[in-house]
Design a protein around this motif. Sequence first.
Motif, PDB file in Angstrom:
ATOM      1  N   GLN A   3      51.363  -9.533 -33.127  1.00  0.00           N
ATOM      2  CA  GLN A   3      50.729  -8.851 -31.988  1.00  0.00           C
ATOM      3  C   GLN A   3      51.128  -7.381 -31.904  1.00  0.00           C
ATOM      4  O   GLN A   3      50.296  -6.535 -31.606  1.00  0.00           O
ATOM      5  CB  GLN A   3      51.071  -9.577 -30.679  1.00  0.00           C
ATOM      6  CG  GLN A   3      50.426  -8.975 -29.442  1.00  0.00           C
ATOM      7  CD  GLN A   3      48.898  -8.937 -29.512  1.00  0.00           C
ATOM      8  OE1 GLN A   3      48.279  -9.879 -29.990  1.00  0.00           O
ATOM      9  NE2 GLN A   3      48.309  -7.858 -29.054  1.00  0.00           N
ATOM     10  N   SER A   4      52.401  -7.073 -32.199  1.00  0.00           N
ATOM     11  CA  SER A   4      52.839  -5.670 -32.111  1.00  0.00           C
ATOM     12  C   SER A   4      52.129  -4.816 -33.165  1.00  0.00           C
ATOM     13  O   SER A   4      51.829  -3.648 -32.915  1.00  0.00           O
ATOM     14  CB  SER A   4      54.353  -5.566 -32.274  1.00  0.00           C
ATOM     15  OG  SER A   4      54.753  -6.027 -33.542  1.00  0.00           O
ATOM     16  N   HIS A   5      51.838  -5.417 -34.326  1.00  0.00           N
ATOM     17  CA  HIS A   5      51.105  -4.689 -35.370  1.00  0.00           C
ATOM     18  C   HIS A   5      49.673  -4.412 -34.911  1.00  0.00           C
ATOM     19  O   HIS A   5      49.155  -3.313 -35.097  1.00  0.00           O
ATOM     20  CB  HIS A   5      51.110  -5.493 -36.674  1.00  0.00           C
ATOM     21  CG  HIS A   5      50.474  -4.778 -37.821  1.00  0.00           C
ATOM     22  ND1 HIS A   5      51.006  -3.623 -38.368  1.00  0.00           N
ATOM     23  CD2 HIS A   5      49.355  -5.042 -38.520  1.00  0.00           C
ATOM     24  CE1 HIS A   5      50.228  -3.219 -39.344  1.00  0.00           C
ATOM     25  NE2 HIS A   5      49.222  -4.052 -39.471  1.00  0.00           N
ATOM     26  N   SER A   7      48.683  -4.171 -31.813  1.00  0.00           N
ATOM     27  CA  SER A   7      48.780  -3.149 -30.760  1.00  0.00           C
ATOM     28  C   SER A   7      48.946  -1.757 -31.361  1.00  0.00           C
ATOM     29  O   SER A   7      48.333  -0.795 -30.897  1.00  0.00           O
ATOM     30  CB  SER A   7      49.961  -3.438 -29.832  1.00  0.00           C
ATOM     31  OG  SER A   7      49.752  -4.644 -29.149  1.00  0.00           O
TER      32      SER A   7
END
Length: 51
Positions: A3-5, A7
């Motif tokens: 998810q952070s990638h 984002s």
Amino acid sequence: MEQSHVSALQMKHAGIERQLRDEMSRPLPDLSLVQTLKKRKLRIKEELSTA
């Protein structure tokens, strides 16, 4: 995909969109820069679609 990638990619996409808008609003936009930004934006969009 993490998810952070996703984002981070979305933030990059938004940043490029902003750069494109700024460049296109200039009286004489740098068309080679516009083309480069559009290609980078497309690559990010493609990467997001495979996420």
